[in-house]
Enzyme design. Structure first.
Site, mmCIF file in Angstrom:
data_model
loop_
_atom_site.group_PDB
_atom_site.id
_atom_site.type_symbol
_atom_site.label_atom_id
_atom_site.label_comp_id
_atom_site.label_asym_id
_atom_site.label_seq_id
_atom_site.Cartn_x
_atom_site.Cartn_y
_atom_site.Cartn_z
ATOM 1 N N ASP A 1 0.823 -0.976 0.168
ATOM 2 C CA ASP A 1 0.141 -0.242 -0.049
ATOM 3 C C ASP A 1 0.482 1.008 0.283
ATOM 4 O O ASP A 1 2.292 1.045 0.547
ATOM 5 C CB ASP A 1 -1.039 0.167 1.181
ATOM 6 C CG ASP A 1 -2.255 -0.871 0.971
ATOM 7 O OD1 ASP A 1 -2.053 -1.812 -0.084
ATOM 8 O OD2 ASP A 1 -2.749 -1.313 2.420
ATOM 9 N N ASP A 2 0.164 2.319 -0.550
ATOM 10 C CA ASP A 2 1.069 3.771 -0.262
ATOM 11 C C ASP A 2 1.910 4.232 -1.009
ATOM 12 O O ASP A 2 2.170 5.666 -0.701
ATOM 13 C CB ASP A 2 0.819 3.848 1.237
ATOM 14 C CG ASP A 2 0.248 3.483 2.212
ATOM 15 O OD1 ASP A 2 -1.298 3.475 2.099
ATOM 16 O OD2 ASP A 2 0.226 3.752 3.192
ATOM 17 N N HIS B 1 -5.965 2.510 -4.681
ATOM 18 C CA HIS B 1 -6.051 3.418 -2.919
ATOM 19 C C HIS B 1 -6.089 4.801 -2.527
ATOM 20 O O HIS B 1 -5.784 5.202 -1.654
ATOM 21 C CB HIS B 1 -4.496 2.979 -2.768
ATOM 22 C CG HIS B 1 -3.613 2.897 -1.142
ATOM 23 N ND1 HIS B 1 -5.047 2.383 -0.177
ATOM 24 C CD2 HIS B 1 -3.370 2.855 -0.196
ATOM 25 C CE1 HIS B 1 -4.863 1.873 1.181
ATOM 26 N NE2 HIS B 1 -4.145 2.689 1.541
ATOM 27 N N HIS C 1 3.892 -2.099 3.632
ATOM 28 C CA HIS C 1 3.255 -0.919 2.861
ATOM 29 C C HIS C 1 4.919 -0.745 2.181
ATOM 30 O O HIS C 1 6.233 -0.221 1.922
ATOM 31 C CB HIS C 1 3.637 -0.004 4.452
ATOM 32 C CG HIS C 1 2.849 0.250 4.471
ATOM 33 N ND1 HIS C 1 2.133 -0.865 5.439
ATOM 34 C CD2 HIS C 1 0.877 0.390 4.088
ATOM 35 C CE1 HIS C 1 0.519 -0.122 6.342
ATOM 36 N NE2 HIS C 1 0.085 1.089 5.503
ATOM 37 N N HIS D 1 -4.705 9.644 -0.085
ATOM 38 C CA HIS D 1 -4.707 8.037 0.947
ATOM 39 C C HIS D 1 -5.231 9.042 2.496
ATOM 40 O O HIS D 1 -4.786 9.100 3.574
ATOM 41 C CB HIS D 1 -3.705 8.159 1.730
ATOM 42 C CG HIS D 1 -3.120 7.283 2.300
ATOM 43 N ND1 HIS D 1 -3.811 6.829 4.116
ATOM 44 C CD2 HIS D 1 -3.386 5.612 2.056
ATOM 45 C CE1 HIS D 1 -3.887 5.673 3.698
ATOM 46 N NE2 HIS D 1 -3.374 4.689 3.408
#
Length: 277
Positions: free
Chosen positions: A74-75, A125, A219, A129
């Site tokens: 993620d991210d 995503h 991550h 965020h």
């Protein structure tokens, strides 16, 4: 009856709570509030559980008979961490799904192209965020998802899956994803790394109870401290080697869940035969 079956679990539980409250009110108006209070508590707590499908269907595990797990990050993308992850994944011949933020994909398009060229897939995503996006209106949530889809579409891909920030869902998300032809994917295996701020024993936390069918969430963020960053890379490689030592394969997410994760737009520059999902 068909209409009732098409309702979300939250709607069915809510209707049951109302019916129970009405029945209870006949005997005790005070106790009649209890089913409704319990329903409210469930609605508050459930979205905080990434595997919960209270408001909409959420994929959080794959097929255990595959004898495999899937890796998701993620991210990203991140100019410091993404290239290092891509090198490690290539070393172990592993394909991952990167749930990227639209703003970062827009800023680092070459990293998205690198992911694709190496056979990885891309998920949505959200754009910025915003950890509190699920507390905002449906229009704001829709804008975050759509804006990211447009960014990634220009880079050649059309994500079919959305992972909400922090894994939190809300009652509006299901309708938004349905309109966009998407579905929600969360995870059932994470290490509580707080966005790579806490990487100690990362591999131990992931591998300890790892089972076939698990969707692992890590991550794609470069730790702020260089020593911690080096330790993070060591921990990620321990995860990759540890999965093999458990005699589990690392499969593309689409293969593990037996559903398409990503499509291609007309802008896609990479040979489609490279892709595994």
């Amino acid at each position: 009856m068909h209409r009732l079956r098409s309702l979300s679990p939250a709607a069915r539980i809510g209707l049951s709570a109302i019916c129970l409250a009405l029945l209870t009110a006949i005997f005790s108006p005070l106790l009649a509030a209890l089913p409704l209070l319990m329903f409210i508590m469930v609605c508050v707590a459930a979205p905080l559980m990434p595997a919960c499908s209270l408001f909409l269907p959420v994929v959080s595990r794959g097929l255990p008979e595959k004898c495999a797990v899937a890796l998701t990050f993620d991210d990203g993308p991140n100019p410091a961490s993404t290239p290092q992850l891509l090198k490690l994944l290539a070393k172990y011949d592993a394909r991952a799904t990167f749930y990227v933020n639209g703003c970062r994909a827009e800023q680092y398009p070459d990293l998205i192209r690198s992911m694709l060229s190496l056979g990885h897939t891309i998920g949505n995503h959200s754009y910025s965020h915003d950890n509190f996006i699920m507390l905002k209106g449906g229009a704001a949530l829709n804008a975050e998802i759509v804006k990211t889809q447009r960014v990634l579409n220009r880079l050649g891909v059309v994500p079919r899956t959305f992972r909400p920030p922090v894994g939190v869902t809300n009652p509006k998300l299901g309708d938004i994803l349905d309109r966009l032809g998407m579905y929600a994917v969360n995870f059932n295996r994470r290490a509580g790394d707080r966005g790579n701020r806490q990487v100690s024993k990362l591999s131990q936390k992931i591998l300890k109870s790892l089972r076939s069918g698990d969707i692992i969430m890590l991550h794609d963020i470069w730790p702020r401290d260089e020593e911690k960053a080096r330790h993070w890379l060591v921990e990620v490689e321990r995860i990759l080697s540890g999965i093999q030592e458990k005699h589990l394969k690392i499969l593309p997410l689409a293969t593990l869940i037996d559903r398409p994760v990503m499509g291609f737009s007309v802008h896609h520059p990479v040979d489609r035969n490279v892709m595994h999902e």
